[in-house]
Design an enzyme around this catalytic site. Structure first.
Site, mmCIF file in Angstrom:
data_model
loop_
_atom_site.group_PDB
_atom_site.id
_atom_site.type_symbol
_atom_site.label_atom_id
_atom_site.label_comp_id
_atom_site.label_asym_id
_atom_site.label_seq_id
_atom_site.Cartn_x
_atom_site.Cartn_y
_atom_site.Cartn_z
ATOM 1 N N GLY A 1 14.150 -6.317 16.889
ATOM 2 C CA GLY A 1 12.994 -5.445 16.897
ATOM 3 C C GLY A 1 11.879 -5.955 17.780
ATOM 4 O O GLY A 1 11.941 -7.062 18.328
ATOM 5 N N LYS B 1 5.544 -4.307 13.350
ATOM 6 C CA LYS B 1 6.912 -4.683 13.669
ATOM 7 C C LYS B 1 7.845 -3.517 13.373
ATOM 8 O O LYS B 1 7.788 -2.924 12.287
ATOM 9 C CB LYS B 1 7.330 -5.907 12.857
ATOM 10 C CG LYS B 1 8.712 -6.441 13.229
ATOM 11 C CD LYS B 1 8.933 -7.830 12.655
ATOM 12 C CE LYS B 1 10.196 -8.452 13.221
ATOM 13 N NZ LYS B 1 10.374 -9.856 12.795
ATOM 14 N N ASP C 1 13.424 -15.422 6.122
ATOM 15 C CA ASP C 1 13.824 -15.689 7.500
ATOM 16 C C ASP C 1 12.995 -16.863 8.029
ATOM 17 O O ASP C 1 12.141 -16.701 8.906
ATOM 18 C CB ASP C 1 13.606 -14.430 8.342
ATOM 19 C CG ASP C 1 14.331 -14.501 9.680
ATOM 20 O OD1 ASP C 1 15.148 -15.423 9.861
ATOM 21 O OD2 ASP C 1 14.071 -13.651 10.541
#
Length: 799
Positions: free
Chosen positions: A514, A530, A634
């Site tokens: 992305g 985002k 993440d």
């Protein structure tokens, strides 16, 4: 016969009449059902429900008693526990705490009121003081704010008050000391600040005091030793400092938990009836006192993560009732007795990460107990499987003695108290500022809330003492907790206007999954937007609930989520496009600052440590500061952002990529029907994955370059060689040249050691984020001491 039948019917009618609730209480129960959003525990309630005959369960219990001679009944016990879902959702914005209180006072004879995990929000209603018969009040695990009303002091029958796991502020509720029967006060996991007052001894009947995880500071008052009937005193994870009063006079005390403060340096006197003593993560620096010999009922003793020096006495293993002994991460030195006697019930001993040498006694190695002795300097083949340092390491470390241990103890303590006092005063000012902002947030719309939240998380005016304190992390996570309308649902048109239709000139990042754009909302708030592709087969209701949950999280080391936008993909019916609108951090990623050599702007070792420490606190808060913990984040160096003060903040948490897809999936427990089995097993895997990835980050700040991309584990032998190597040439070749020569040996070795542990292929051998944070904090401190001269090294130990 007919007369007899009529008489029987009249008798039956009379009995049924005597069992009926007044109409006002029946209507109040039905109103309560509506106010609480019709939780499943109240499913099926109607005007025909026989409330006093409902079978009790853990989720619901209604008990009644006869009110008077008229035969009517009245509710005396009302217990409602919310659904045990993965996410505790606050009640809607139109909920009214005042209406709830006005409904509850319709039960004037209520003795027990329990409303737990129902999403109740607002100020604690003072009008509950009308329930003069109340003996137990439990409103825990909600979103209650404000302070505890002084009017509760009129509840003369109150025996137990539980308001834990809310967002209460204010100070210790001294006004309640007039309650003659109050024996339990549970206020843990809130934001209660200030000092513990000397009037604590006036709580004459108090048996259980639980103030864990608050913002209390200052010294424990001497009067706490006059709580003669206290059985449990638990004030862990606050900011208490100074000497602990003599508690040996509290003969009834069975459980003492003062972990995670700044108490010390001397040990407190402890009563002989004590069963559990947890003093870990403090500043105790006296040797283990002989007075512990008399604690014949002690089952658990935890003194880990202090600075306890000297020899480890053999008698400590033979305390009559001892079951668990935890002494890791201290400065215990010398050798153990050649033979020791073990208490019959002893099952667990941890003396790891000290400066102990010689051989481990055979009794400890017998296999009867779980034993941890790693990170000492023990010798002997029997302990080869547990990593040991060379003997020279412990000898040298013993010569590294803090100045305060060599002299000036009184001055050091006085200075320390003054420093802590100043820091806490500043913290209180910050909290008061947040408190005022919190009230404003209840009145503003979502955009204003988002803007204020961004301001609240800025790293302005935070004392260095708190930046270096692992205890600050959990409390700071809830400061600035927001009011209603926190999670804003944006339209695509709004986001297009904020980014000039996603102009390439506003593109600030692009990855495999992305793009990220800088945007400005209509109120002037700068945001990062985002764009992700998600699997449309996910349950949208659960996804939205998860996003709302993430948007409520506020922590100074986490990038705040303000809202989202969901759009269907035209070309992919199985996918949707998700736009996440987050706080804009203006100083780039941690990695970007490691590669500014041409401009001579690469981060110093000190700045790298502080940035990593901040990111670690954010990850730790995700693991332990929210319920349930958020794992499988993440975690990577490009998701650690730096603000203008170079404070690290973790972004993209709560979001994980599916390993076999190009789309993102949110936490698997949102999609699972077996949440509880997942909850029980997750700490064996998911948090260790975050720890592993954080280890890669630590490795990169040392090397100044990414570890081997294809196989990060291939770097582990190099890390271990770096840790154990005494060759300055080898270290010069491996360590980033931008920091080589400016970081202390001890600080660098500490970071490399914990990074190597994070990269262990054995999940159970990886440390917790708590352990990682303590090592990083130590690395920061010894780096500071290299230049401040706080530590003196004996000249005979210099190389």
């Amino acid at each position: 016969m007919l007369v007899a039948a009529v008489i029987e019917l009249l008798v039956l009618w009379a009995v049924l009449g005597r069992a009926a609730l007044p109409g006002s209480q029946t209507q109040s129960l039905l109103r309560l059902q509506k106010l609480l959003g019709d939780p499943s525990a109240l499913g099926g309630w109607s005007a025909n429900t026989s409330f006093c005959s409902l079978p009790p369960s853990p989720m619901l219990n209604v008990s009644c008693a006869y009110a008077d001679q008229s035969g009517t009944q009245t509710v005396i016990l009302l217990q409602i526990v919310g659904d045990k879902l993965p996410i505790t959702v606050r009640l809607p914005d139109d909920f009214s705490i005042i209406t709830l209180a006005n409904t509850l006072v319709k039960f004037p004879d209520l003795r027990t009121l329990t409303l737990v995990s129902l999403g109740i929000w607002g100020l604690v209603p003072a009008s509950l003081d009308h329930l003069r018969s109340l003996e137990l009040l439990n409103l825990s695990s909600n979103f209650l704010s404000g302070s505890i009303p002084d009017r509760f002091a009129s509840l003369g029958s109150l025996q137990s008050l539980a308001l834990d796991n809310n967002i209460l502020r204010g100070t210790f509720p001294t006004a309640l000391n007039v309650l003659p029967n109050l024996d339990t006060l549970q206020l843990s996991h809130n934001q209660i600040a200030g000092t513990i007052p000397s009037q604590i001894s006036l709580f004459a009947s108090l048996k259980t005091l639980d103030m864990d995880h608050n913002l209390l500071f200052g010294a424990l008052p001497d009067s706490i030793s006059n709580m003669r009937v206290a059985e449990t005193i638990s004030i862990s994870d606050n900011f208490l400092a100074g000497v602990v009063p003599n508690l040996s006079r509290v003969a009834s005390l069975r459980t003492l938990n003062l972990a995670g403060n700044q108490l010390g340096p001397s040990f407190p006197g402890l009563g002989q009836g004590l069963v559990s003593a947890n003093l870990e993560r403090n500043r105790f620096s006296d040797s283990i006192p002989d007075s512990l010999r008399g604690l014949s009922q002690l089952k658990l003793l935890n003194l880990s993560l202090n600075s306890i020096p000297g020899a480890l006495p053999g008698w400590i293993f033979s305390l009559q009732s001892l079951e668990t002994l935890v002494l890791d991460h201290n400065r215990l030195s010398g050798t153990l007795p050649s033979a020791v006697t073990l208490a019959s019930g002893l099952r667990y001993v941890d003396i790891s990460t000290n400066l102990l040498m010689g051989e481990v006694p055979a009794e400890l190695r017998s296999g009867r107990i779980t034993l941890h002795v790693e990170e000492n300097c023990f010798s002997g083949q029997e302990i080869q499987l547990q990593q040991q340092q060379p003997q020279e390491y412990c000898l040298k470390a013993q010569r590294m003695i803090p100045r305060r241990w060599k002299g000036g103890v009184v001055a050091g303590i006085a200075g320390g108290v003054m420093a802590v006092g100043a820091a806490m005063a500043l913290l209180l000012v910050i909290l008061l500022r947040f408190s005022k902002r919190g009230k404003l947030k209840l009145k503003h719309a979502a955009a204003t809330c988002a803007n204020n939240s961004c301001a609240d998380t800025a790293s302005v005016g935070v004392p260095v003492e708190l930046l270096h304190s692992t205890r600050y992390l959990a409390q700071s996570g809830t400061v600035g907790a927001t009011g209603p309308n926190q999670c804003r649902v944006f339209s695509l048109l709004e986001l297009e206007e904020a980014t000039s239709r996603f102009s390439q000139g506003l593109l600030i990042g692009e990855g495999e999954y992305g793009k990220v754009f800088r945007g400005k909302l209509d109120d002037g708030t700068l945001v990062a937007i985002k764009c992700l592709v998600i699997d449309s087969r996910q349950e949208m209701k659960q996804l939205k609930a998860h996003l709302e949950f993430l948007s409520r999280i506020r922590h100074r080391h986490l990038v705040s989520l303000f809202g989202y936008c969901l759009e269907r993909e035209k070309d992919g019916p199985q996918h949707r496009r998700l736009y996440l609108v987050s706080e804009f951090i203006d100083n780039g990623t941690l990695r970007s600052h490691l590669f500014k050599r041409k401009l001579k702007e690469s981060l110093t070792w000190q700045n790298r440590l502080v940035a990593a420490l901040g990111a670690g606190r954010g990850i730790h808060y995700l693991h332990t500061g929210v319920v349930p913990g958020i794992f499988n984040n993440d975690v990577r160096i490009t998701n650690i952002l730096l603000d203008h003060n170079f404070v690290g903040k973790v972004s993209d948490f709560g979001l994980a990529r599916h390993p076999e897809s190009e789309s993102y999936h949110f936490h698997s427990f949102l999609l699972s029907h077996s949440f509880f089995s997942f909850f029980l097993s997750r700490k064996l895997a998911t948090d260790k994955r975050d720890v592993y990835n954080f280890g890669l980050t630590l490795l990169e700040i040392v090397l100044g370059r990414p570890p081997t991309v294809d196989n990060p584990m291939a770097m582990k032998p190099k890390v271990q060689e770096l840790v154990s190597s005494s060759s300055s040439v080898f270290r010069t070749e491996m360590v980033d040249s931008a920091i080589s020569g400016t970081c202390s040996e001890d600080s660098l070795s500490t970071v490399l050691e914990i990074a190597a542990k994070c990269l262990s292929s054995d999940l159970t051998a990886r440390p917790s984020m708590e352990d990682v944070l303590w090592n990083l904090q130590y690395a920061v401190q010894v780096q500071d001491q290299r230049f401040s001269g706080e530590y003196l090294e004996d000249s005979s130990g210099r190389e």
